[in-house]
Design a protein around this motif. Structure first.
Motif, PDB file in Angstrom:
ATOM      1  N   ARG A  68       0.835  -1.200   0.000  1.00 55.31           N
ATOM      2  CA  ARG A  68       0.000   0.000   0.000  1.00 55.31           C
ATOM      3  C   ARG A  68       0.876   1.258   0.000  1.00 55.31           C
ATOM      4  NH1 ARG A  68      -2.250  -0.619   4.625  1.00 55.31           N
ATOM      5  NH2 ARG A  68      -3.867  -2.042   3.874  1.00 55.31           N
ATOM      6  N   TYR A  69       1.962   1.208   0.747  1.00 53.16           N
ATOM      7  CA  TYR A  69       2.890   2.339   0.807  1.00 53.16           C
ATOM      8  C   TYR A  69       3.475   2.633  -0.563  1.00 53.16           C
ATOM      9  CZ  TYR A  69       7.435   4.631   1.585  1.00 53.16           C
ATOM     10  OH  TYR A  69       8.527   5.458   1.509  1.00 53.16           O
ATOM     11  N   GLY A  70       3.853   1.588  -1.307  1.00 60.39           N
ATOM     12  CA  GLY A  70       4.402   1.761  -2.653  1.00 60.39           C
ATOM     13  C   GLY A  70       3.426   2.461  -3.576  1.00 60.39           C
ATOM     14  N   GLU A  71       2.166   2.089  -3.482  1.00 64.53           N
ATOM     15  CA  GLU A  71       1.137   2.702  -4.326  1.00 64.53           C
ATOM     16  C   GLU A  71       0.924   4.167  -3.943  1.00 64.53           C
ATOM     17  OE1 GLU A  71      -2.157   0.185  -3.546  1.00 64.53           O
ATOM     18  OE2 GLU A  71      -1.400  -1.496  -4.762  1.00 64.53           O
ATOM     19  N   GLN A  72       0.885   4.447  -2.630  1.00 63.34           N
ATOM     20  CA  GLN A  72       0.680   5.820  -2.162  1.00 63.34           C
ATOM     21  C   GLN A  72       1.876   6.709  -2.520  1.00 63.34           C
ATOM     22  OE1 GLN A  72       0.048   5.149   2.023  1.00 63.34           O
ATOM     23  NE2 GLN A  72      -2.160   4.826   1.793  1.00 63.34           N
ATOM     24  N   LEU A  73       3.083   6.148  -2.435  1.00 64.70           N
ATOM     25  CA  LEU A  73       4.277   6.909  -2.757  1.00 64.70           C
ATOM     26  C   LEU A  73       4.319   7.261  -4.240  1.00 64.70           C
ATOM     27  CD1 LEU A  73       6.915   8.089  -1.664  1.00 64.70           C
ATOM     28  CD2 LEU A  73       8.029   5.915  -2.187  1.00 64.70           C
ATOM     29  N   ALA A  74       3.930   6.307  -5.080  1.00 62.43           N
ATOM     30  CA  ALA A  74       3.908   6.556  -6.524  1.00 62.43           C
ATOM     31  C   ALA A  74       2.907   7.661  -6.852  1.00 62.43           C
ATOM     32  CB  ALA A  74       3.548   5.277  -7.270  1.00 62.43           C
ATOM     33  N   ALA A  75       1.736   7.639  -6.178  1.00 64.76           N
ATOM     34  CA  ALA A  75       0.715   8.667  -6.410  1.00 64.76           C
ATOM     35  C   ALA A  75       1.203  10.031  -5.932  1.00 64.76           C
ATOM     36  CB  ALA A  75      -0.575   8.278  -5.688  1.00 64.76           C
ATOM     37  N   TYR A  76       1.913  10.034  -4.811  1.00 63.60           N
ATOM     38  CA  TYR A  76       2.448  11.280  -4.256  1.00 63.60           C
ATOM     39  C   TYR A  76       3.465  11.901  -5.205  1.00 63.60           C
ATOM     40  CZ  TYR A  76       5.392  14.200  -1.224  1.00 63.60           C
ATOM     41  OH  TYR A  76       6.137  15.219  -0.696  1.00 63.60           O
ATOM     42  N   LYS A  77       4.375  11.084  -5.730  1.00 60.41           N
ATOM     43  CA  LYS A  77       5.413  11.582  -6.631  1.00 60.41           C
ATOM     44  C   LYS A  77       4.828  12.049  -7.960  1.00 60.41           C
ATOM     45  CE  LYS A  77       9.316   8.928  -4.800  1.00 60.41           C
ATOM     46  NZ  LYS A  77      10.344   7.896  -5.090  1.00 60.41           N
ATOM     47  N   ALA A  78       3.745  11.403  -8.392  1.00 53.32           N
ATOM     48  CA  ALA A  78       3.152  11.740  -9.682  1.00 53.32           C
ATOM     49  C   ALA A  78       2.577  13.147  -9.695  1.00 53.32           C
ATOM     50  CB  ALA A  78       2.070  10.722 -10.033  1.00 53.32           C
ATOM     51  N   GLN A  79       2.146  13.663  -8.526  1.00 49.90           N
ATOM     52  CA  GLN A  79       1.530  14.992  -8.477  1.00 49.90           C
ATOM     53  C   GLN A  79       2.555  16.122  -8.368  1.00 49.90           C
ATOM     54  OE1 GLN A  79      -0.628  15.895  -4.812  1.00 49.90           O
ATOM     55  NE2 GLN A  79       0.514  14.283  -3.748  1.00 49.90           N
ATOM     56  N   LEU A  80       3.835  15.760  -8.210  1.00 50.92           N
ATOM     57  CA  LEU A  80       4.878  16.771  -8.061  1.00 50.92           C
ATOM     58  C   LEU A  80       5.355  17.297  -9.405  1.00 50.92           C
ATOM     59  CD1 LEU A  80       7.145  15.041  -5.359  1.00 50.92           C
ATOM     60  CD2 LEU A  80       5.374  16.745  -4.966  1.00 50.92           C
ATOM     61  N   THR A  81       5.585  18.598  -9.461  1.00 50.13           N
ATOM     62  CA  THR A  81       6.231  19.181 -10.640  1.00 50.13           C
ATOM     63  C   THR A  81       7.723  18.905 -10.519  1.00 50.13           C
ATOM     64  OG1 THR A  81       6.643  21.313  -9.583  1.00 50.13           O
ATOM     65  CG2 THR A  81       4.504  21.025 -10.684  1.00 50.13           C
ATOM     66  N   PRO A  82       8.504  19.012 -11.587  1.00 53.82           N
ATOM     67  CA  PRO A  82       9.952  18.811 -11.485  1.00 53.82           C
ATOM     68  C   PRO A  82      10.598  19.711 -10.428  1.00 53.82           C
ATOM     69  CG  PRO A  82       9.296  18.801 -13.781  1.00 53.82           C
ATOM     70  CD  PRO A  82       8.089  19.194 -12.998  1.00 53.82           C
ATOM     71  N   ALA A  83      10.145  20.972 -10.370  1.00 48.91           N
ATOM     72  CA  ALA A  83      10.706  21.912  -9.398  1.00 48.91           C
ATOM     73  C   ALA A  83      10.392  21.468  -7.965  1.00 48.91           C
ATOM     74  CB  ALA A  83      10.163  23.317  -9.639  1.00 48.91           C
ATOM     75  N   GLN A  84       9.161  20.992  -7.738  1.00 51.40           N
ATOM     76  CA  GLN A  84       8.775  20.516  -6.406  1.00 51.40           C
ATOM     77  C   GLN A  84       9.579  19.281  -6.014  1.00 51.40           C
ATOM     78  OE1 GLN A  84       4.590  19.986  -7.090  1.00 51.40           O
ATOM     79  NE2 GLN A  84       4.041  21.907  -6.069  1.00 51.40           N
TER      80      GLN A  84
END
Length: 229
Positions: A68-84
């Motif tokens: 579950r952590y892997g899925e949540q982490l992938a979703a978290y990273k996907a919403q970040l801009t390159p600068a973020q």
């Protein structure tokens, strides 16, 4: 912007820490007289004696949470801009560096590393801090700093001599401590030859002490400036 490292998904607990968290209330109730350290040791002992079949229950829970952590982490990273992503990476690096620095200092304290020598100004400040005027530590520091600057060379001399004596104390204690670290196999904590003080002439020593006092005074000025801001 709008994203912080605090929103990053938390890593799941290991099997042991799950057992610790789950068992702590019951162990505390049965052993109210124990300190937290003693209680944790007791729980750790219980974990070691736990049958493999019961440990497996905690391990399976960890695996489920890790997926579950892997899925949540992938979703978290996907919403970040390159600068973020870059900004959060830098923030994480600084936080980890700060944590490593804290652990290193704590280890040196546990190993009994001698305290660094004080400057003449530090000694003057510690001896007169309680009697100095001012209702706050910042006000006291300012008053002492002003007093120190007005002292003549002859008035400062006793404190500068105490500072020299403290340097001798520090070097003697460091030699003994470093010899002990070698015996313990901790050569990584030994100062390099470049870091060790060289023998100084009277003139060089006097200039060095003057420079050091000036450096401490500048640091005190900066501290006062920040406090006042």
């Amino acid at each position: 912007r709008g994203i912080s490292s605090g929103e990053r998904p938390k890593r799941p607990l290991t099997a042991y820490f799950r057992f610790l968290k789950e068992s702590h209330p019951a162990f505390r109730q049965r052993n109210p007289e124990m300190s937290n350290v003693e209680l944790v040791k007791k729980i750790a002992g219980a974990w070691k004696e736990l049958p493999a079949s019961q440990k497996q229950v905690y391990e399976e829970a960890r695996k489920t949470d890790w997926q579950r952590y892997g899925e949540q982490l992938a979703a978290y990273k996907a919403q970040l801009t390159p600068a973020q992503a870059v900004a959060l990476k830098e923030e994480r690096k600084k936080r980890l560096a700060k944590r490593r620095s804290f652990r290193a200092k704590r280890e040196l304290t546990v190993l009994g590393k001698p305290k660094r020598p004080r400057s003449g100004f530090n000694i003057f400040m510690s001896e007169n801090f309680q009697e100095s005027e001012g209702i706050s530590p910042v006000a006291k520091l300012k008053q002492l700093f002003d007093t120190w600057q007005k002292l003549s060379s002859s008035q400062k001399q006793p404190y500068l001599q105490l500072a020299e004596d403290d340097k001798v104390r520090y070097e003697n204690e460091m030699k003994s401590w470093e010899a002990k670290m070698v015996e313990l196999g901790r050569e990584d904590l030994i100062r390099s030859k470049k870091q060790r003080p060289k023998k100084k002439t009277a003139e060089t020593a006097k200039k060095s002490e003057t420079d050091k006092v000036s450096s401490h005074e500048n640091k005190a000025k900066l501290k006062l400036k920040k406090s006042e801001e």
